[in-house]
Every structure is written in C-alpha cells, then in structure tokens.
Design an enzyme around this catalytic site. Structure first.
Site, PDB file in Angstrom:
ATOM      1  N   GLU A 178      32.986 112.265  22.429  1.00  0.00           N
ATOM      2  CA  GLU A 178      33.680 111.198  21.702  1.00  0.00           C
ATOM      3  C   GLU A 178      34.990 111.685  21.102  1.00  0.00           C
ATOM      4  OE1 GLU A 178      33.155 108.138  21.703  1.00  0.00           O
ATOM      5  OE2 GLU A 178      31.168 108.030  22.599  1.00  0.00           O
ATOM      6  N   CYS A 218      32.058  89.129  33.792  1.00  0.00           N
ATOM      7  CA  CYS A 218      31.678  89.494  32.423  1.00  0.00           C
ATOM      8  C   CYS A 218      30.300  88.919  32.092  1.00  0.00           C
ATOM      9  CB  CYS A 218      32.706  88.968  31.430  1.00  0.00           C
ATOM     10  SG  CYS A 218      32.277  89.310  29.702  1.00  0.00           S
ATOM     11  N   CYS A 262      37.055  88.226  33.936  1.00  0.00           N
ATOM     12  CA  CYS A 262      36.122  87.317  33.265  1.00  0.00           C
ATOM     13  C   CYS A 262      35.015  86.815  34.190  1.00  0.00           C
ATOM     14  CB  CYS A 262      36.876  86.132  32.666  1.00  0.00           C
ATOM     15  SG  CYS A 262      38.130  86.599  31.447  1.00  0.00           S
ATOM     16  N   CYS A 280      32.359  83.561  25.233  1.00  0.00           N
ATOM     17  CA  CYS A 280      33.728  83.979  24.925  1.00  0.00           C
ATOM     18  C   CYS A 280      34.581  82.775  24.542  1.00  0.00           C
ATOM     19  CB  CYS A 280      34.336  84.692  26.138  1.00  0.00           C
ATOM     20  SG  CYS A 280      35.997  85.309  25.839  1.00  0.00           S
ATOM     21  N   ASP A 310      35.798 100.824  18.155  1.00  0.00           N
ATOM     22  CA  ASP A 310      37.036 101.430  18.624  1.00  0.00           C
ATOM     23  C   ASP A 310      37.914 100.334  19.204  1.00  0.00           C
ATOM     24  OD1 ASP A 310      35.807 100.756  21.000  1.00  0.00           O
ATOM     25  OD2 ASP A 310      36.049 102.722  21.940  1.00  0.00           O
ATOM     26  N   TYR A 366      33.916 106.111  13.080  1.00  0.00           N
ATOM     27  CA  TYR A 366      33.648 105.866  14.492  1.00  0.00           C
ATOM     28  C   TYR A 366      32.744 106.954  15.085  1.00  0.00           C
ATOM     29  CZ  TYR A 366      34.371 106.041  19.505  1.00  0.00           C
ATOM     30  OH  TYR A 366      34.163 106.126  20.852  1.00  0.00           O
ATOM     31  N   CYS A 382      36.617  93.892  30.241  1.00  0.00           N
ATOM     32  CA  CYS A 382      37.443  93.165  29.264  1.00  0.00           C
ATOM     33  C   CYS A 382      38.652  94.018  28.890  1.00  0.00           C
ATOM     34  CB  CYS A 382      36.603  92.831  28.032  1.00  0.00           C
ATOM     35  SG  CYS A 382      37.350  91.603  26.934  1.00  0.00           S
TER      36      CYS A 382
END
Length: 505
Positions: free
Chosen positions: A134, A298, A295, A304, A234, A216, A288
């Site tokens: 990370e 998704c 889309c 959405c 994030d 985070y 995304c």
C-alpha cells in the site's frame, strides 16, 4: 443542490423527482442480477433491520435563498452529504454485487497471493505485505510497483529483516519509485514495531501510532490483515462514491473528505471488510476510471446516480463527478549542479576515462529528498548566466570541502553539459549541469579521508559504485548526461599531446 448535484445535473432534476433518494424495493420492477437473487434476497431480510435508520434520512429540500456566509455554506454542504447516505437495501445490494464481481475479476497481484492465516504469525506476515504494497502504491502505478515489491520481499521477507536494514540499503531498493519519505517511514515504522516486541498492531487506533501510517494505510492493514470493519478511502474510492451519489462537492476540502469516509464506512461489509475495501478500490482502478468509465460492465451501475443523471440529460456526464479541482501551479526553481570528478595520480590523461572518483553530498535529514545522495548543487533564486553559476559552485566547494580551484587543485576539464528539468509534485526544478574534472595538487586527496565539514556529509565513489547506489531519478538522469558526453567526446583533454606511433623500420 448546486454543491452536490452540479450545475449540469441541476438543470435536469426537478424538485419533485428529488424528494426521495432512489432505492430498490422488493416491490419494484428492478431486481438484483439473477446470479445474486439467492445471495441477496434472504440476506436483505435478515440484515436490513441492522442498518441504522439514521442513514435513511430524507434529504433536505433546498430552496433558492440569498447567498450565505462561507461558514454556513460549509455547514450546509456537510449536512447535504450526510443526507445522501446509503439506505439499507442499497447497502446490501452494493456489498453483494461488488464482492461477487471482485471474486471473479480481481487482478492477480503478488501481495494478494499471501495466504490468510488464522494464527498470529500468518496475520502479521499478511499485515507486513499489505503495508509495504500500500505504501508503494501511493502515487505509483500498479505495474511499476510489482517488480519493486517482489525485490523488496526477496531481500526483507519479514518486518524483522527490514528493521535490521540501513537507510542506504532501503533507498537503494526504493530508487526510482520517488517520494522517498515513504521508504524512510517504512524503515522507521518497522524498527518501532520490532522494538515494541515485534507484534504488528491490529487496530486502526494502534496502527496510527506507527510512524508514517496514516488513516488510509491503517484502514487497509486493519481490514485486510485483521478483519476490522473499517473503511479505506483513496482517490479510487472517492471517485466511485462520488458517482454513486452524484456528489460534486470539492473532493479536496477537509469537510468533504470526512464525509466520504462516513459514506465508505456505511458500505463496508462486516463479514469481508478487507475484500470489500479492495473491491471498491479495484472497481475505481479498472472500471470506474477517471476519464473512460466502463459503465456497461460495472456491477453497481444500477445504483449510480451519476449514470442516471447522464441518461436523463445529454449535457451531463458520469465524468462530471467528482468535481475537477484546478491544480495549483508548480513552483519554479533553478539549481547549478556540478558533477565533480577527482582523478587519481599526477599524470595528465589524454581523454576522459572512467577512472576517477565522483563527489556525492548527502541532503539534510528533513525536507525534500531527505537523506539522499546527490551531486554538489546550489539553489539559485532565478535563472542566471554561466559565470554566475560557476561562481556559486566554486564558493560551495571551497566552503564545504576546502576545494579551492585556484590553489589546491588543477582544473583538467570544465564543461557545460546542458539542462535538465525534473518535476516534483509541487516543484519544477531546472538544473544546469556541468562536468568538473579535477586533479588535486601535492597528492593530497582529501576525498579519501573524513569529511572536513561538520554539517555536510559527503563521500567519493567510482562510477561502478555510483551506478549501483540508490539514487533518485533526477541524479541518475544527470549522471546519464555525463556518461553520454564522455562517450561522444573525441577531443583529448588539454594538457598532453597525443603520442604518435613511430613507423617501424
């Protein structure tokens, strides 16, 4: 609604169709995908009551009013985002659809291959891997990180191995990733954990006490390695959530960021918090995306609001969310960089040869590129001419290393090599690069002894050692310019005429 819906979307939404947030009811025609009906149906029945009613609040109806003071606008913005919380059925469907999609589509990444262990050692090992990955992934592309991560784990497979490393070794391993403070914090954090008994902190609160671990990273480690039900936010998560709720508030403002954490916290699946957080980030990274969201594939497109608004109004786009923030202009700085090469021996050589030693200076332990090695350089207030730059370098060498170009050494070659622009996150640095080849007088090579300056750490290395050091990309670029110049140099160094071969009789 201007702060949350955006100027484009506001024109398409009437007061009537915004009275209640869109949600899927069992009595409505919209149903979960066929493959998920069995998963979601009974689970919604059992868990819907657990979802607190506070997140089902009816959005406030905002009527046009006179302009409000800035403080009132910020307060209104915060309330509006809270009112846009996810409802019970919506939460359950997003969790189920997103986790099913993640199980089928997650990328094969080395830090995800670590088996989840129920024992303490297994969890600690996974926590270490999550931590390193990370931190490396911050401001860096996944494909770039993979090789760095594998090399890092080969050299330091556990946190105990890392704690025994030196900052020079860590910087050498990190060279090229940029943002070198991250590497220093990894080393400092590992030392603190090992000194405290070597057991990895298991909660966000405990992890936040480790140097370099922020909200985070703490959330990622706690949820992925230790199953704590906490969110991770994030840039990818902000983008996904902003589009799900059509939030156009400035994503850089502290109030907005806090509300994104609250919204992400509502979604986290308590049974698989780590997988869910990774799924949300994976969705933002692969589907995304900022400019070209896909889309049609998704898994949560039915929830959405940004997509719904785009279908209602041709002038609205999914990419309107989150709001584009104008980046502040980078500060322009200038520096004179002198690659100082010290030749051994007394005899002058004909041409440039890689047999000298290069002078390196260590940067201060705080600030930009803290603790890293670089060639001698002087910051200039503005762009200057060659004579001014050379005077500044001469004064720096004399003050820091007692190198007087007129008295203590002979200048074999001094060549203006060119310019190089290095871009940091907030600085555009223009470097004027020169090669300065010296030969010390009287066989006195101070560069083989200890530094004479108490405040300036330095060392001299040959070209082979320099090539293997953990240097920044900027320093490597400068050295590459020097090597290219040497390779293209055909004229002999002044000081000795080229010998001609005598014809054989």
């Amino acid at each position: 609604m201007d702060d949350l819906i955006g100027s484009k979307a506001a024109a398409a939404i009437t007061t009537a169709n915004y009275k209640r947030p869109r949600r899927t009811s069992r009595n409505q025609t919209h149903q979960p995908q066929d493959s998920m009906k069995d998963v979601v149906g009974s689970k919604m029945e059992a868990e819907a009551a657990v979802i607190t009613t506070t997140i089902k609040k009816r959005p406030r109806r905002v009527r046009p009013t006179k302009s409000k003071p800035k403080e009132e606008e910020e307060a209104l913005k915060e309330v509006d985002m809270e009112d846009l919380g996810f409802c019970g059925n919506e939460i359950l469907e997003i969790r189920a659809f997103l986790l099913e999609w993640y199980d089928r589509n997650q990328r094969d990444l080395p830090w995800r291959r670590i088996c989840r262990g129920d024992d303490e050692d297994g969890s600690d090992r996974r926590a270490y891997d999550v931590w390193v990955s990370e931190v490396m992934l911050q401001q860096t592309r996944v494909q770039t990180v993979i090789d760095y991560f594998n090399r890092w784990m080969h050299k330091w497979p556990t946190i105990c191995h890392l704690a025994r490393a030196s900052i020079e070794e860590v910087n050498e391993m990190w060279a090229g990733l940029g943002y070198y403070r991250r590497a220093r914090y990894l080393l400092e954090g590992s030392k603190k954990i090992v000194e405290g008994g070597g057991v990895f902190p298991k909660t966000v609160a405990a992890l936040r006490k480790v140097p370099g671990i922020g909200d985070y990273t703490a959330g990622a480690i706690a949820s992925i390695a230790f199953n704590e039900t906490v969110p991770v936010v994030d840039g990818n998560v902000i983008r996904v959530v902003a589009r799900l709720k059509a939030i156009s508030a400035n994503p850089k403002e502290s109030v907005t960021i806090k509300n994104f954490w609250k919204l992400a916290g509502q979604l986290v699946d308590p049974s698989r918090p780590g997988d869910f957080n990774q799924a949300l980030m994976e969705l933002g990274a692969t589907v995304c995306t900022p400019l070209n969201p896909n889309c049609s594939v998704c898994p949560v497109s039915n929830h959405c609001h940004a997509l719904s608004l785009a279908k209602q109004n041709k002038s609205a786009q999914v990419t309107d969310y989150p709001t584009k923030v104008v980046k502040s202009k980078k500060r322009h700085e200038f520096s004179a960089v002198s690659v100082v090469e010290i030749l051994d021996g007394q005899d002058m050589i004909e041409e440039l040869q890689p047999d000298g030693r290069f002078l390196l200076v260590k940067r201060p332990d705080e600030g930009l590129l803290a603790g890293l090695w670089e060639f001698p350089s002087v910051l200039l207030g503005v762009e200057t001419d060659l004579a001014t730059r050379r005077y500044a370098i001469d004064q720096f060498l004399k003050k820091s290393f007692n190198l007087d170009l007129k008295k203590s050494c002979t200048v074999v070659l001094r060549e203006d090599i060119g310019q190089y622009i290095h871009v940091f996150s907030h600085i555009r640095l223009k470097m004027y690069v020169e090669l300065l080849v010296l030969r010390l007088k009287g066989r006195k090579n101070v560069l083989h002894g200890k530094p004479e300056s108490e405040t300036k750490a330095w060392k001299s290395v040959d070209s082979k050692a320099l090539s293997s050091m953990g240097l920044t990309s900027g320093v490597r670029k400068v050295f590459s310019m020097i090597q290219k110049f040497k390779q293209n140099k055909s004229e002999p160094i002044p000081g000795k005429a080229r010998k001609r071969k005598t014809p054989s009789s």
